[in-house]
Design a protein around this motif. Structure first.
Motif, PDB file in Angstrom:
ATOM      1  N   LEU A  61       0.824  -1.201   0.000  1.00  0.00           N
ATOM      2  CA  LEU A  61       0.000   0.000   0.000  1.00  0.00           C
ATOM      3  C   LEU A  61       0.860   1.254   0.000  1.00  0.00           C
ATOM      4  O   LEU A  61       0.596   2.210  -0.751  1.00  0.00           O
ATOM      5  CB  LEU A  61      -0.923  -0.020   1.212  1.00  0.00           C
ATOM      6  CG  LEU A  61      -1.756   1.224   1.465  1.00  0.00           C
ATOM      7  CD1 LEU A  61      -2.678   1.510   0.292  1.00  0.00           C
ATOM      8  CD2 LEU A  61      -2.568   1.061   2.750  1.00  0.00           C
ATOM      9  N   GLN A  62       1.893   1.262   0.820  1.00  0.00           N
ATOM     10  CA  GLN A  62       2.764   2.434   0.875  1.00  0.00           C
ATOM     11  C   GLN A  62       3.423   2.689  -0.471  1.00  0.00           C
ATOM     12  O   GLN A  62       3.512   3.841  -0.927  1.00  0.00           O
ATOM     13  CB  GLN A  62       3.810   2.235   1.970  1.00  0.00           C
ATOM     14  CG  GLN A  62       3.231   2.226   3.375  1.00  0.00           C
ATOM     15  CD  GLN A  62       4.191   1.663   4.402  1.00  0.00           C
ATOM     16  OE1 GLN A  62       5.397   1.869   4.322  1.00  0.00           O
ATOM     17  NE2 GLN A  62       3.660   0.934   5.375  1.00  0.00           N
ATOM     18  N   GLN A  63       3.876   1.630  -1.156  1.00  0.00           N
ATOM     19  CA  GLN A  63       4.477   1.792  -2.475  1.00  0.00           C
ATOM     20  C   GLN A  63       3.457   2.258  -3.501  1.00  0.00           C
ATOM     21  O   GLN A  63       3.760   3.075  -4.374  1.00  0.00           O
ATOM     22  CB  GLN A  63       5.113   0.468  -2.917  1.00  0.00           C
ATOM     23  CG  GLN A  63       6.361   0.090  -2.147  1.00  0.00           C
ATOM     24  CD  GLN A  63       7.449   1.154  -2.267  1.00  0.00           C
ATOM     25  OE1 GLN A  63       7.758   1.623  -3.363  1.00  0.00           O
ATOM     26  NE2 GLN A  63       8.011   1.541  -1.134  1.00  0.00           N
ATOM     27  N   THR A  64       2.227   1.756  -3.389  1.00  0.00           N
ATOM     28  CA  THR A  64       1.170   2.176  -4.310  1.00  0.00           C
ATOM     29  C   THR A  64       0.899   3.669  -4.184  1.00  0.00           C
ATOM     30  O   THR A  64       0.737   4.376  -5.196  1.00  0.00           O
ATOM     31  CB  THR A  64      -0.115   1.384  -4.027  1.00  0.00           C
ATOM     32  OG1 THR A  64       0.117   0.001  -4.287  1.00  0.00           O
ATOM     33  CG2 THR A  64      -1.265   1.866  -4.898  1.00  0.00           C
ATOM     34  N   LEU A  65       0.859   4.168  -2.974  1.00  0.00           N
ATOM     35  CA  LEU A  65       0.608   5.597  -2.764  1.00  0.00           C
ATOM     36  C   LEU A  65       1.740   6.439  -3.339  1.00  0.00           C
ATOM     37  O   LEU A  65       1.498   7.490  -3.952  1.00  0.00           O
ATOM     38  CB  LEU A  65       0.435   5.874  -1.274  1.00  0.00           C
ATOM     39  CG  LEU A  65      -0.820   5.260  -0.643  1.00  0.00           C
ATOM     40  CD1 LEU A  65      -0.801   5.431   0.865  1.00  0.00           C
ATOM     41  CD2 LEU A  65      -2.085   5.888  -1.223  1.00  0.00           C
ATOM     42  N   ILE A  66       2.970   5.969  -3.174  1.00  0.00           N
ATOM     43  CA  ILE A  66       4.102   6.688  -3.752  1.00  0.00           C
ATOM     44  C   ILE A  66       3.990   6.725  -5.273  1.00  0.00           C
ATOM     45  O   ILE A  66       4.186   7.768  -5.910  1.00  0.00           O
ATOM     46  CB  ILE A  66       5.428   6.029  -3.312  1.00  0.00           C
ATOM     47  CG1 ILE A  66       5.654   6.238  -1.814  1.00  0.00           C
ATOM     48  CG2 ILE A  66       6.603   6.588  -4.113  1.00  0.00           C
ATOM     49  CD1 ILE A  66       6.821   5.442  -1.256  1.00  0.00           C
ATOM     50  N   GLN A  67       3.640   5.581  -5.875  1.00  0.00           N
ATOM     51  CA  GLN A  67       3.512   5.506  -7.327  1.00  0.00           C
ATOM     52  C   GLN A  67       2.403   6.418  -7.853  1.00  0.00           C
ATOM     53  O   GLN A  67       2.479   6.911  -8.987  1.00  0.00           O
ATOM     54  CB  GLN A  67       3.253   4.062  -7.746  1.00  0.00           C
ATOM     55  CG  GLN A  67       4.437   3.141  -7.525  1.00  0.00           C
ATOM     56  CD  GLN A  67       4.083   1.678  -7.669  1.00  0.00           C
ATOM     57  OE1 GLN A  67       2.950   1.327  -8.013  1.00  0.00           O
ATOM     58  NE2 GLN A  67       5.038   0.792  -7.409  1.00  0.00           N
ATOM     59  N   GLN A  68       1.389   6.653  -7.036  1.00  0.00           N
ATOM     60  CA  GLN A  68       0.290   7.530  -7.446  1.00  0.00           C
ATOM     61  C   GLN A  68       0.573   8.994  -7.136  1.00  0.00           C
ATOM     62  O   GLN A  68      -0.297   9.840  -7.331  1.00  0.00           O
ATOM     63  CB  GLN A  68      -1.006   7.073  -6.778  1.00  0.00           C
ATOM     64  CG  GLN A  68      -1.472   5.706  -7.244  1.00  0.00           C
ATOM     65  CD  GLN A  68      -2.890   5.390  -6.830  1.00  0.00           C
ATOM     66  OE1 GLN A  68      -3.662   6.275  -6.478  1.00  0.00           O
ATOM     67  NE2 GLN A  68      -3.272   4.122  -6.904  1.00  0.00           N
TER      68      GLN A  68
END
Length: 245
Positions: A61-68
């Motif tokens: 989830l943390q990586q997904t937020l960074i990617q977005q």
């Protein structure tokens, strides 16, 4: 100042299962950003393998937020398995949170297995593995909502056809949920717990025990089931306005 909201769904669910609730939230906070990620194995990621540990889901989830391109701190609303991920995330990185609302949570170490998933429902839950996607969605809706409306079921069945959750991924998500044990102390973030007292899937005592152990506010809806965003959408929005700072 605008905020970013992160909405986390539960077992075998995807972003679309929030229904129109994100739109209601957006209307209430028009300048805020709302992110509804899908877990591996669900929704737009249904062809991926689900993760086997809640802590891995928090990292994903943390990586997904960074990617977005999102940056915290966030306002987090999480239901069921999503609440477990929110707890793991908050314990890892409390500075990422403005506040956190947990909906119908049930955590190992605080409640026994027969309350975390009501014992009477175990045969029905195991039966999900042998059902068609359409029949599976009918069972899930009956277990999680007091508003089992035909239009809702039709939408859920259509999504299940478009992005079916595999039996293997159902088992992987169940395994992750069953194994997760949070820290004994509450996450160091402003926290509230919301429960539906008519929850047919999870015993409401799970939320009550957790709120007492963690010393955080507990807000209860008398007739809503497990899927509170579906059963009591406006009431839930009102509870967010009262979230602890």
């Amino acid at each position: 100042m605008s905020n970013t909201w992160v909405l986390l769904r539960g077992l075998m669910r995807e972003a679309r299962h929030w229904g129109d609730w994100p739109a209601r939230l957006q209307a209430r906070y028009p300048h805020d950003r709302i992110i509804c990620p899908d877990w591996p194995g669900c929704g737009q990621h249904y062809q991926q393998r689900s993760l086997l540990r809640i802590e891995e889901m928090a990292g994903y989830l943390q990586q997904t937020l960074i990617q977005q391109g999102a940056s915290g701190p966030y306002r987090v609303v999480a239901i069921s398995l999503g609440a477990m991920v929110a707890c793991a995330w908050a314990q890892q990185r409390p500075a990422d949170f403005i506040d956190c609302t947990l909906i119908n949570p049930s955590l190992r170490g605080y409640s026994p297995p027969w309350q975390r998933l009501r014992l009477a429902n175990w045969p029905r839950l195991l039966g999900l593995l042998g059902q068609s996607p359409a029949a599976r969605e009918a069972t899930i809706l009956a277990l999680t909502s007091q508003r089992a409306e035909p239009a809702v079921l039709a939408a859920w069945q259509a999504w299940a056809r478009e992005a079916p959750v595999s039996r293997a991924n159902v088992l992987r998500q169940l395994w992750a949920a069953a194994r997760f044990r949070p820290a004994h102390q509450a996450p160091a973030v402003p926290l509230q717990i919301i429960q539906g007292l008519a929850d047919q899937l999870v015993d409401p005592r799970c939320a009550s025990v957790l709120a007492q152990a963690w010393g955080c506010p507990l807000r209860s809806h008398p007739t809503a089931g497990h899927d509170l965003p579906l059963d009591a959408p406006e009431w839930l929005l009102a509870q967010l306005a009262a979230a602890p700072a």
